[in-house]
Scaffold this motif. Structure first.
Motif, PDB file in Angstrom:
ATOM      1  N   ALA A   5       0.833  -1.207   0.000  1.00 24.88           N
ATOM      2  CA  ALA A   5       0.000   0.000   0.000  1.00 24.88           C
ATOM      3  C   ALA A   5       0.864   1.252   0.000  1.00 24.88           C
ATOM      4  O   ALA A   5       0.585   2.220  -0.728  1.00 24.88           O
ATOM      5  N   PHE A   6       1.927   1.271   0.811  1.00 20.47           N
ATOM      6  CA  PHE A   6       2.810   2.441   0.842  1.00 20.47           C
ATOM      7  C   PHE A   6       3.530   2.619  -0.497  1.00 20.47           C
ATOM      8  O   PHE A   6       3.763   3.752  -0.947  1.00 20.47           O
ATOM      9  N   GLU A   7       3.900   1.524  -1.146  1.00 22.54           N
ATOM     10  CA  GLU A   7       4.549   1.632  -2.462  1.00 22.54           C
ATOM     11  C   GLU A   7       3.604   2.273  -3.479  1.00 22.54           C
ATOM     12  O   GLU A   7       4.027   3.091  -4.304  1.00 22.54           O
ATOM     13  N   ARG A   8       2.320   1.908  -3.437  1.00 26.07           N
ATOM     14  CA  ARG A   8       1.343   2.526  -4.347  1.00 26.07           C
ATOM     15  C   ARG A   8       1.212   4.018  -4.044  1.00 26.07           C
ATOM     16  O   ARG A   8       1.155   4.854  -4.956  1.00 26.07           O
ATOM     17  N   ALA A   9       1.161   4.363  -2.744  1.00 26.58           N
ATOM     18  CA  ALA A   9       1.002   5.766  -2.357  1.00 26.58           C
ATOM     19  C   ALA A   9       2.180   6.610  -2.843  1.00 26.58           C
ATOM     20  O   ALA A   9       2.003   7.716  -3.375  1.00 26.58           O
TER      21      ALA A   9
END
Length: 440
Positions: free
Chosen positions: A84-88
């Motif tokens: 999720a953090f990589e997408r953000a």
């Protein structure tokens, strides 16, 4: 700074940055605002339930992915949080909050190269305040970690001066009433005698990492304490141990074998040896649970009737907060005398302990530890004609100052109180010590 403390700093910062980052503060729908509120309240379980329901609609939105990552990590799902953090970060590369969360999660899963890359990008973006300080601490920790991926030594030597009100743990009275013998005058070594002393201690440790999560280690140490009063025994403690530690998923495990002899006045007195194993795991944000088991033997050089087998279990819960590191410990133990005629020395004991550590003003560290034990002995004591029952209290206060990475100074005050149904085993003891340590 250890990883638990870094995780605590990270948790505080990412929560503070939810609304602080301009790139993540656009007008949101009511559902997304509810998710924000739950994360800010650290109700991560409810937050993750809501985030999973919102996932089909909001996945790919930088703010949602950031909040989803925090919710997942708050529930121990660090790899799910990582995605999720990589997408953000991919969709909003200028967001310091999302990049900090991504970098600290890489650090938590042990991907140090990726963590270093993201922290360096943050540092190059011109940060200030608490976020800049935390990024610098992470990078310093990573740099020190990179220096320990090869076999290496950790050694130190320490000297100190102190005063002990009762170093032989003797009783206050000169005479003790023993039912079978009447009034008995005690030897001087069995009575309360105060004495100043000096001690010298050294330790060498050889660590052989296998990968970023596992390592073998060998350790040897020695402590010699010399007292000014001739009636007080000098004592020399040694310790030899070898062990292995590893991490599987969220569990950290360790096992070791040890041998710890004690000499009094340069003569062999006691050998203590055995094995110890333990496991710990994160419980929730900033919390850990642990269990340690010890199986050991006590063998006396000339007092075979005191020989024992020892089984001990320590369960504990630890937390890192703004006020420091806290640890609550529950202990249970069983000691079995080797000789049947010595069953009066066999005992069961249980207790509770608490430890608190707090760093302040940069180089200062203070700690408090409290321990209480209740011990019930198995059989009637042959001299006193009754079953012994003891309660033991230990309290310690320590203040430490670190001049640099090599030199530190410490002062500690320790109070010991053993209350027993049998007067021969009652004693109180106060120790004050100060000294310096050199690490190399």
């Amino acid at each position: 700074m250890n990883q638990v403390t870094l995780r605590s700093c990270c948790a505080a910062l990412v929560l503070a940055l939810i609304t602080a980052s301009p790139g993540l503060s656009a007008q949101q729908g009511s559902s997304l605002q509810s998710l924000t509120d739950l994360v800010q309240q650290q109700d991560f379980e409810s937050a993750l339930q809501l985030a999973n329901r919102l996932l089909p609609e909001w996945e790919g939105d930088p703010r949602f992915d950031y909040l989803y990552g925090l919710s997942a990590r708050g529930n121990g799902l660090v790899h799910q949080a990582l995605f999720a953090f990589e997408r953000a970060v991919h969709n909003q590369p200028d967001s310091a909050a999302a990049r900090f969360a991504l970098a600290s999660t890489y650090f938590e899963v042990g991907n140090m190269p990726a963590a270093q890359r993201e922290f360096e990008r943050l540092q190059q973006s011109g940060l200030d305040g608490a976020l800049a300080d935390s990024v610098a601490r992470y990078l310093d920790t990573i740099q020190r970690w990179q220096g320990t991926t090869e076999p290496h030594w950790r050694n130190w030597v320490q000297v100190g001066l102190g005063h002990d009100s009762n170093p032989n743990s003797g009783v206050e009275d000169e005479f003790v009433h023993i039912p079978l013998l009447g009034q008995v005058r005690l030897f001087e070594q069995s009575r309360e005698i105060s004495s100043s002393y000096y001690d010298v201690q050294a330790q060498v440790q050889w660590i052989v990492p296998q990968d970023q999560h596992s390592a073998f280690n060998l350790l040897a140490s020695i402590l010699h304490a010399q007292f000014s009063d001739d009636a007080v025994w000098s004592r020399s403690y040694a310790s030899l141990q070898g062990g292995y530690e590893t991490r599987l998923g969220s569990y950290e495990m360790h096992a070791q074998a040890f041998y710890r002899p004690l000499r009094l006045d340069s003569e062999a007195y006691l050998d203590y040896y055995g094995v110890k194993a333990g496991v710990l795991r994160p419980w929730r944000q900033g919390w850990q649970l642990g269990l340690d088991l010890t199986l050991a033997n006590q063998q006396y050089d000339q007092l075979s009737e005191l020989d024992k087998q020892v089984l001990m279990a320590d369960g504990w819960i630890g937390a890192v907060t703004d006020s420091g590191e806290h640890k609550l410990l529950l202990r249970w133990g069983r000691e079995n005398a080797d000789l049947a005629r010595s069953d009066f020395n066999s005992r069961d004991y249980q207790g509770i302990g608490y430890q608190w550590r707090h760093a302040f003003a940069g180089q200062w560290l203070t700690s408090i530890s409290l321990d209480y034990l209740d011990a019930d002995y198995e059989a009637v004591h042959p001299l006193f004609g009754e079953v012994r029952k003891d309660s033991f209290l230990r309290a310690e206060l320590e203040l430490r100052y670190r001049f640099n990475n090599q030199w530190q100074w410490s002062t500690n005050l320790t109070y010991l109180d053993n209350d027993s149904d049998l007067t021969l085993y009652q004693y109180q003891r106060t120790k004050l010590w100060t000294g310096a340590r050199y690490v190399f």
